[in-house]
Design an enzyme around this catalytic site. Structure first.
Site, PDB file in Angstrom:
ATOM      1  CD  GLU A 211      -2.805  -1.303   2.382  1.00 34.13           C
ATOM      2  OE1 GLU A 211      -2.785  -0.385   3.231  1.00 34.13           O
ATOM      3  OE2 GLU A 211      -3.530  -2.311   2.503  1.00 34.13           O
ATOM      4  CD  GLU A 318      -4.947  -7.596   1.863  1.00 36.71           C
ATOM      5  OE1 GLU A 318      -5.822  -6.857   2.368  1.00 36.71           O
ATOM      6  OE2 GLU A 318      -3.722  -7.373   1.969  1.00 36.71           O
TER       7      GLU A 318
END
Length: 419
Positions: A211, A318
């Site tokens: 991220e 995810e």
């Protein structure tokens, strides 16, 4: 009773027994029973696991018996696992120095996976969240404009209890005296060499950097984090370099959310191409795919098509599909905003919309099976999901398959045979 009557009763009894068996196995009559078998010719099917799943016993809001059922479901359906928290810096290396590691939970994760013949993914080495303050601490005063930077940015705290994020070694972003670039790079190198080196040959895939891309309308490619401020933009390449040194055979991936958004995807492509020019050992792209029931085949197809132009394998890392009314406006997964995305109750006709969305998503995965090599759900069932209120997974809190499971299996049946 004559022989004819006896045979009639025998046949009737066998038919009844067959019906009982067929009913007990449900879908097993004409489709693969498990996700991992359904997609075995195309890609691995995995799940994120919490500490209790690999250790047994009671868990957060799960009794010993419920956790045992969760573990049985995990073993039956999945052939790959990722730890929610136990390989994040804050969990495995909470204190400074060589004696500051806590390997116990991570060792349990690895041992569980190996004993159950599952492929292991390490999540995650370098992230702006869940990193202890000591990592960034030093003797250099912070920049005088740090307060302004904080307003727009993000070493943002998270509040998730199920492994998508947490406070970065304290409450909020570290704002004290800072390490130098050389000090922080040395800490990064030592951490990565120690953790990756310990599990060399066992953990096959690593989320090296997590991220790092900026959200929103910012024109910056990288989010404003302490890694970026102290080291500079080459912190990403350095992390991949150190991980490759520690295990030259591991698959190293960059992992991020919101790649269904064209603007963020453009930044991903910019970042990865720049890393490729630098010969950074980036081996795969991790697309988190925290999406919602509005997600269409076209959205996922376009995302995978563009990411595939990078020439790297794609891992869906995810996956969950949010059914909550508050989570239908985008594809974000910033932990600080999670509460809002699971409020407002479920959308109307949530069960059907969830099944339709999962069917569309897996149709895209199968279409791109030459690029998509792994699909990991972020949790085993709704009860242990970080977005539990959004009922985002294929199994409910009692480990029962939902209509979405049937929809996914149906897509597997339609898939062309592997060449």
């Amino acid at each position: 009773m004559n022989i004819s009557t006896s045979n009639h009763h025998l046949r009737a009894g066998l038919l009844a027994a067959a019906l009982v068996v067929t009913t007990s196995i449900g879908r097993a009559a004409d489709v693969p029973v498990t996700l991992k078998d359904a997609f075995k010719e195309h890609f691995l099917i995995g799940a994120a696991v919490n500490r209790s799943m690999v250790a047994g016993g009671a868990a957060f809001r799960r009794s010993t018996e419920q956790n045992a059922k969760d573990i049985a479901l995990l073993k039956a359906q999945f052939n790959q696992i990722s730890p929610e928290n136990d390989l994040k810096w804050q969990s495995i290396h909470p204190r400074e120095g060589a004696d500051g590691y806590d390997f116990g939970p991570a060792d349990a994760f690895v041992n569980f996976g190996l004993s159950n013949k599952m492929q292991l993914t390490g999540h995650t080495l370098v992230w702006h969240s869940q990193t202890p303050n000591w990592v960034f601490a030093g003797t250099n005063p912070p920049p005088t404009n740090v307060t302004a930077k904080l307003t727009a940015n993000t070493n943002a705290p998270g509040t998730n209890r199920f492994g998508r994020g947490g406070f970065g070694g304290g409450f909020g972003r570290y704002n004290g005296p800072r390490a130098s670039r050389a000090e922080l790079l040395q800490r990064m190198r030592e951490h990565i060499h120690t953790v990756v080196g310990r599990y060399k040959g066992k953990i096959k895939v690593w989320d090296v950097v997590n991220e790092a891309i900026a959200d929103g309308v910012s024109t910056n490619t990288l989010r404003n984090s302490l890694w970026l401020e102290i080291v500079g933009p080459d912190f990403v390449a350095k992390a991949f370099q150190f991980a490759h040194e520690a295990d030259p055979d591991a698959i190293l991936r960059y992992n991020d959310y919101g790649l269904e958004n064209p603007a963020k995807r453009k930044k991903l492509i910019t970042l990865i191409k720049a890393l490729q020019v630098q010969n950074a050992p980036v081996h795969a792209i991790g697309s988190q795919a925290h999406v919602n029931v509005s997600t269409s085949f076209d959205t996922m197809d376009e995302s995978l098509t563009e990411i595939a132009t990078l020439g790297l394998p794609i891992h869906i890392t995810e996956l969950d599909v949010n059914s909550a009314a508050g989570g239908q406006r985008g594809f974000g997964a910033d932990v600080a905003n999670n509460a809002a995305t699971t409020q407002g109750g479920l959308v109307i006709d949530a069960e059907k919309k969830l099944a339709d969305a999962y069917a569309a998503i897996f149709r895209a995965f199968v279409k791109h099976r030459d690029s998509v090599k792994m699909v990991t759900f972020w949790g085993v069932n709704d009860a242990v999901s970080w977005r539990a209120n959004g009922k985002p997974l294929l199994f409910d809190g009692n480990d029962q398959a939902k209509s979405a499971f049937d929809a996914v299996i149906a897509e597997a049946k339609k898939a062309p045979a592997a060449k």
